[in-house]
Scaffold this active site. Structure first.
Site, PDB file in Angstrom:
ATOM      1  CG  ASN A 110      -1.875   0.946   1.356  1.00 44.21           C
ATOM      2  OD1 ASN A 110      -1.910   1.934   0.494  1.00 44.21           O
ATOM      3  ND2 ASN A 110      -3.027   0.815   2.362  1.00 44.21           N
ATOM      4  CE  LYS A 127      -2.347   1.573   6.160  1.00 45.42           C
ATOM      5  NZ  LYS A 127      -3.624   1.644   5.612  1.00 45.42           N
ATOM      6  CD  GLU A 146      -5.185  -1.117   4.840  1.00 39.76           C
ATOM      7  OE1 GLU A 146      -6.017  -0.596   5.561  1.00 39.76           O
ATOM      8  OE2 GLU A 146      -4.184  -0.840   4.621  1.00 39.76           O
ATOM      9  CB  CYS A 172      -4.749   5.025   5.944  1.00 41.88           C
ATOM     10  SG  CYS A 172      -6.494   4.888   6.516  1.00 41.88           S
ATOM     11  CG  ASN A 197      -9.424   4.633   1.296  1.00 46.20           C
ATOM     12  OD1 ASN A 197     -10.218   4.780   0.365  1.00 46.20           O
ATOM     13  ND2 ASN A 197      -8.071   5.009   0.881  1.00 46.20           N
TER      14      ASN A 197
HETATM   15  N1  ING Z   1      -8.247   2.553   7.634  1.00 44.53           N
HETATM   16  C1  ING Z   1      -8.618   2.808   8.821  1.00 44.53           C
HETATM   17  C2  ING Z   1      -7.888   3.917   9.532  1.00 44.53           C
HETATM   18  O1  ING Z   1      -6.806   3.534  10.209  1.00 44.53           O
HETATM   19  C3  ING Z   1      -9.088   1.799  11.243  1.00 44.53           C
HETATM   20  C4  ING Z   1      -8.647   1.433   9.868  1.00 44.53           C
HETATM   21  C5  ING Z   1     -10.211   2.560  11.728  1.00 44.53           C
HETATM   22  C6  ING Z   1      -8.308   0.990  12.173  1.00 44.53           C
HETATM   23  C7  ING Z   1     -10.261   2.971  12.624  1.00 44.53           C
HETATM   24  C8  ING Z   1      -8.671   1.378  13.408  1.00 44.53           C
HETATM   25  C9  ING Z   1      -9.594   2.311  13.848  1.00 44.53           C
HETATM   26  O2  ING Z   1      -8.122   4.927   9.351  1.00 44.53           O
HETATM   27  C10 ING Z   1      -7.051   2.174   6.930  1.00 44.53           C
HETATM   28  N2  ING Z   1      -7.081   2.095   5.655  1.00 44.53           N
HETATM   29  O3  ING Z   1      -5.946   2.027   7.715  1.00 44.53           O
END
Ligand code: ING
Length: 316
Positions: A110, A127, A146, A172, A197
């Site tokens: 990623n 990533k 992921e 992210c 995202n």
């Molecule tokens: N998406 C989310 C992020 O870290 C996540 C996954 C959301 C993990 C909320 C923990 C809490 O914003 C990505 N693509 O990492």
């Protein structure tokens, strides 16, 4: 810009939903529209989202081969993205772009890239903090695969100098981890740029939805302040084939204050003439790492991966 000691015209290009049926050419047209708007605002740099060329495919169960076939890029720039690079070079605007990278030897990352004002790639980030799971959770309304589709980034957190500004990249979930920013701030980063995202629903427990936006902004604001850096974050958001993701693209000052924030969950450009001198003040007078940090007491941060037993040192 009068009053700004070290101005830098920075834009964040938020993307609304990308559906499974949308092809890359249609997405690149949207990126180009946003790039033109950034130019009209006088921007010198634009931040695009994570995995900006396709729908957020880690929400779907499929084989690695199918994912690779449908959603990964084999080179960058490529036929689909060349129009974006060509226009950026013409307009003299650098950018951050997130996409799924398939390496010639078959590894999957990623990834994000950083380009200079001539659309030359000066930096690449893969990533490191991969959230979610690798197995199928059939009872979940969507997956977050992921850990199945991407290898952990193998190039660390770096900072590059472009247009006389020291810019670091992350992606992210990285934005939630303090170590991400600290490693880049220890390289004298002035701006950390990232795409994301972020599903608005938690598949593991019924987390109140408002917390998704709160924790997103908290992560940007807290880490911007604690490292004396500007943070610019671009969402891909809205409902992609019914699966909703939060917006909240933002430009955050080293003061921790939000200076620009998206108002929609669609394609939207936000912009700020940031003053890099603000970061200099905080890195000199508050978070002066050289003067105040004591790494000899921080050993556990490197020695331990997970939390372990208390040290319980007895007072001598
Ligand atoms: N998406 C989310 C992020 O870290 C996540 C996954 C959301 C993990 C909320 C923990 C809490 O914003 C990505 N693509 O990492």
């Amino acid at each position: 810009m009068n009053g700004l000691k070290r101005p830098f015209a920075l834009a964040v290009a938020q993307l609304g939903p990308i559906a499974l049926a949308d092809n890359r050419a249609s997405v690149v047209k949207r990126l180009i529209t946003l790039l033109k708007e950034a130019h009209s605002r006088g921007a010198k740099f634009v931040v695009f989202p994570e995995l900006a060329l396709t729908t957020f495919f880690p929400r779907y169960w499929m084989t690695e081969d199918e994912a690779t076939e449908r959603f990964f890029e084999r080179g960058m720039p490529n036929t689909d993205t060349k129009p974006l690079f060509d226009l950026a070079a013409e307009l003299k605007i650098g950018f951050y772009l997130g996409y799924a990278e398939l390496t010639p030897d078959g590894r999957r990352f990623n990834t994000s890239i950083l380009t200079d004002e001539n659309a030359q790639i000066v930096g690449r980030y893969r990533k490191i903090h991969l959230p979610g799971h690798a197995h199928h959770i059939p009872t979940a309304p969507f997956q977050h695969l992921e850990k199945k589709f991407f290898d952990v980034g193998n190039e660390g957190f770096n900072v590059w100098t472009t247009q006389d500004v020291r810019i670091g990249m992350c992606i992210c979930n990285d934005r939630r981890w303090a170590e991400t920013y600290r490693v880049m701030a220890l390289q004298s980063a002035e701006i950390v740029v990232l795409g994301y995202n972020t599903p608005s629903m938690n598949i593991h427990w019924n987390e109140p939805p408002h917390l998704r936006m709160f924790h997103h902004l908290l992560s940007l604001q807290g880490n911007a302040y604690q490292n004396g850096v500007w943070v610019a974050a671009a969402a891909k958001c809205g409902a992609e084939d019914g699966f909703h993701m939060i917006g909240g693209s933002a430009i955050v000052s080293p003061t921790g204050e939000i200076v620009a924030q998206a108002q929609s969950e669609e394609d939207e450009l936000i912009f700020a003439n940031i003053d890099l001198a603000i970061g200099e003040s905080f890195r000199e007078h508050v978070f002066n790492f050289g003067k105040h940090r004591r790494p000899e007491h921080y050993g556990l941060i490197i020695e331990r991966t997970g939390a372990g037993a208390p040290l319980g040192k007895k007072p001598d």
